[in-house]
Write a protein that holds these residues in place. Structure first.
Motif, PDB file in Angstrom:
ATOM      1  N   VAL A  21       0.823  -1.214   0.000  1.00  0.00           N
ATOM      2  CA  VAL A  21       0.000   0.000   0.000  1.00  0.00           C
ATOM      3  C   VAL A  21       0.856   1.262   0.000  1.00  0.00           C
ATOM      4  O   VAL A  21       0.572   2.224  -0.727  1.00  0.00           O
ATOM      5  CB  VAL A  21      -0.951   0.013   1.214  1.00  0.00           C
ATOM      6  N   TRP A  22       1.914   1.263   0.811  1.00  0.00           N
ATOM      7  CA  TRP A  22       2.726   2.465   0.969  1.00  0.00           C
ATOM      8  C   TRP A  22       3.226   3.052  -0.345  1.00  0.00           C
ATOM      9  O   TRP A  22       3.193   4.290  -0.509  1.00  0.00           O
ATOM     10  CB  TRP A  22       3.907   2.209   1.907  1.00  0.00           C
ATOM     11  N   PRO A  23       3.729   2.272  -1.308  1.00  0.00           N
ATOM     12  CA  PRO A  23       4.259   2.881  -2.535  1.00  0.00           C
ATOM     13  C   PRO A  23       3.276   3.775  -3.271  1.00  0.00           C
ATOM     14  O   PRO A  23       3.677   4.763  -3.896  1.00  0.00           O
ATOM     15  CB  PRO A  23       4.652   1.662  -3.390  1.00  0.00           C
ATOM     16  N   ALA A  56      -1.465   7.089 -11.903  1.00  0.00           N
ATOM     17  CA  ALA A  56      -0.575   5.983 -12.242  1.00  0.00           C
ATOM     18  C   ALA A  56      -1.238   4.634 -11.985  1.00  0.00           C
ATOM     19  O   ALA A  56      -2.008   4.468 -11.039  1.00  0.00           O
ATOM     20  CB  ALA A  56       0.715   6.087 -11.434  1.00  0.00           C
ATOM     21  N   GLY A  57      -0.903   3.690 -12.837  1.00  0.00           N
ATOM     22  CA  GLY A  57      -1.364   2.326 -12.653  1.00  0.00           C
ATOM     23  C   GLY A  57      -0.241   1.399 -12.245  1.00  0.00           C
ATOM     24  O   GLY A  57      -0.433   0.182 -12.171  1.00  0.00           O
ATOM     25  N   ALA A  58       0.923   1.985 -11.967  1.00  0.00           N
ATOM     26  CA  ALA A  58       2.089   1.194 -11.563  1.00  0.00           C
ATOM     27  C   ALA A  58       2.891   1.976 -10.539  1.00  0.00           C
ATOM     28  O   ALA A  58       2.795   3.209 -10.458  1.00  0.00           O
ATOM     29  CB  ALA A  58       2.962   0.862 -12.770  1.00  0.00           C
ATOM     30  N   VAL A  59       3.668   1.255  -9.756  1.00  0.00           N
ATOM     31  CA  VAL A  59       4.570   1.885  -8.789  1.00  0.00           C
ATOM     32  C   VAL A  59       5.830   2.339  -9.521  1.00  0.00           C
ATOM     33  O   VAL A  59       6.437   1.575 -10.269  1.00  0.00           O
ATOM     34  CB  VAL A  59       4.942   0.896  -7.667  1.00  0.00           C
ATOM     35  N   HIS A  60       6.224   3.594  -9.303  1.00  0.00           N
ATOM     36  CA  HIS A  60       7.416   4.161  -9.939  1.00  0.00           C
ATOM     37  C   HIS A  60       8.524   4.307  -8.899  1.00  0.00           C
ATOM     38  O   HIS A  60       8.401   5.124  -7.977  1.00  0.00           O
ATOM     39  CB  HIS A  60       7.094   5.519 -10.559  1.00  0.00           C
ATOM     40  N   PRO A  61       9.610   3.555  -9.014  1.00  0.00           N
ATOM     41  CA  PRO A  61      10.701   3.627  -8.028  1.00  0.00           C
ATOM     42  C   PRO A  61      11.259   5.033  -7.849  1.00  0.00           C
ATOM     43  O   PRO A  61      11.656   5.405  -6.741  1.00  0.00           O
ATOM     44  CB  PRO A  61      11.754   2.677  -8.611  1.00  0.00           C
ATOM     45  N   GLU A  62      11.264   5.826  -8.920  1.00  0.00           N
ATOM     46  CA  GLU A  62      11.846   7.165  -8.843  1.00  0.00           C
ATOM     47  C   GLU A  62      11.006   8.135  -8.032  1.00  0.00           C
ATOM     48  O   GLU A  62      11.464   9.257  -7.720  1.00  0.00           O
ATOM     49  CB  GLU A  62      12.066   7.734 -10.254  1.00  0.00           C
TER      50      GLU A  62
END
Length: 215
Positions: A52-54, A83-89
């Motif tokens: 959840v956190w991301p 967004a539909g995805a988690v972005h590491p940046e």
């Protein structure tokens, strides 16, 4: 108006939250006057805090968006792309960072991170309130997000304090957008968990298929 104040507003202010969650002291409460009007909303997410956190970490107009109603966001002329995805940046969040609501409106549509603890909470305030906090004064309002573990599940609590609260022109559209945001985070986190589970099952199946050949 009496019906709104007596029935509708209390329901909106406590949507999905349990009595103990409404009464609970949460990080960020200490930044505002204890008598400040407060709302506490909550949803249960069938996913661990780590999933959840991301989605919380990357909120913002110029980042992951707010996972709410895109048409309404654009009606307010916000350049939001949910967004539909988690972005590491977008995962590193620090006190003092800006979270844009709608850049075109300047500081009035900007929030500043006042407190953050990964996988636990994110507290936002206005730029003016952030300056007040730096002077040791109280903020006029906060917008905070909190994650609580429940076995393999997560409770997402969103608390609003002060600011424009108490005015129907703010309370109603804010509730509509915020509850959709919470449900949007829930859907994404549960999908992420489902995808991870499916990937693990495929990997396990591949290993079992290879086992006879390795004997």
């Amino acid at each position: 108006m009496e019906f709104y104040r007596g029935r509708v507003r209390p329901w909106m202010y406590t949507w999905g939250a349990r009595d103990e969650e409404i009464a609970a002291a949460l990080p960020g409460d200490e930044l505002v006057d204890p008598h400040t009007p407060t709302s506490t909303r909550a949803v249960t997410i069938d996913a661990p805090v780590e999933a959840v956190w991301p989605w919380l970490a990357q909120i913002g107009e110029d980042r992951g968006g707010f996972y709410s109603y895109s048409l309404l966001e654009r009606a307010f002329r916000a350049d939001v792309h949910n967004a539909g995805a988690v972005h590491p940046e977008w995962q590193d969040v620090h006190v003092g960072d800006t979270v844009w609501l709608a850049r075109r409106y300047g500081d009035e549509a900007r929030q500043v991170v006042a407190a953050v603890k990964p996988k636990s909470h994110l507290v936002l305030v206005s730029p003016d309130d952030f300056e007040r906090l730096q002077r040791g004064e109280k903020a006029a309002g906060t917008w905070s997000f909190h994650l609580h573990r429940e076995s393999g599940w997560t409770r997402l609590l969103v608390r609003g304090s002060g600011g424009a609260m108490g005015h129907a022109a703010f309370d109603i559209p804010h509730f509509v957008m915020e509850q959709k945001m919470m449900r949007g985070i829930r859907r994404r986190a549960q999908q992420l968990r489902s995808d991870d589970t499916a990937a693990f099952a495929r990997s396990l199946g591949a290993q079992r298929a290879m086992a006879p050949n390795m004997a």
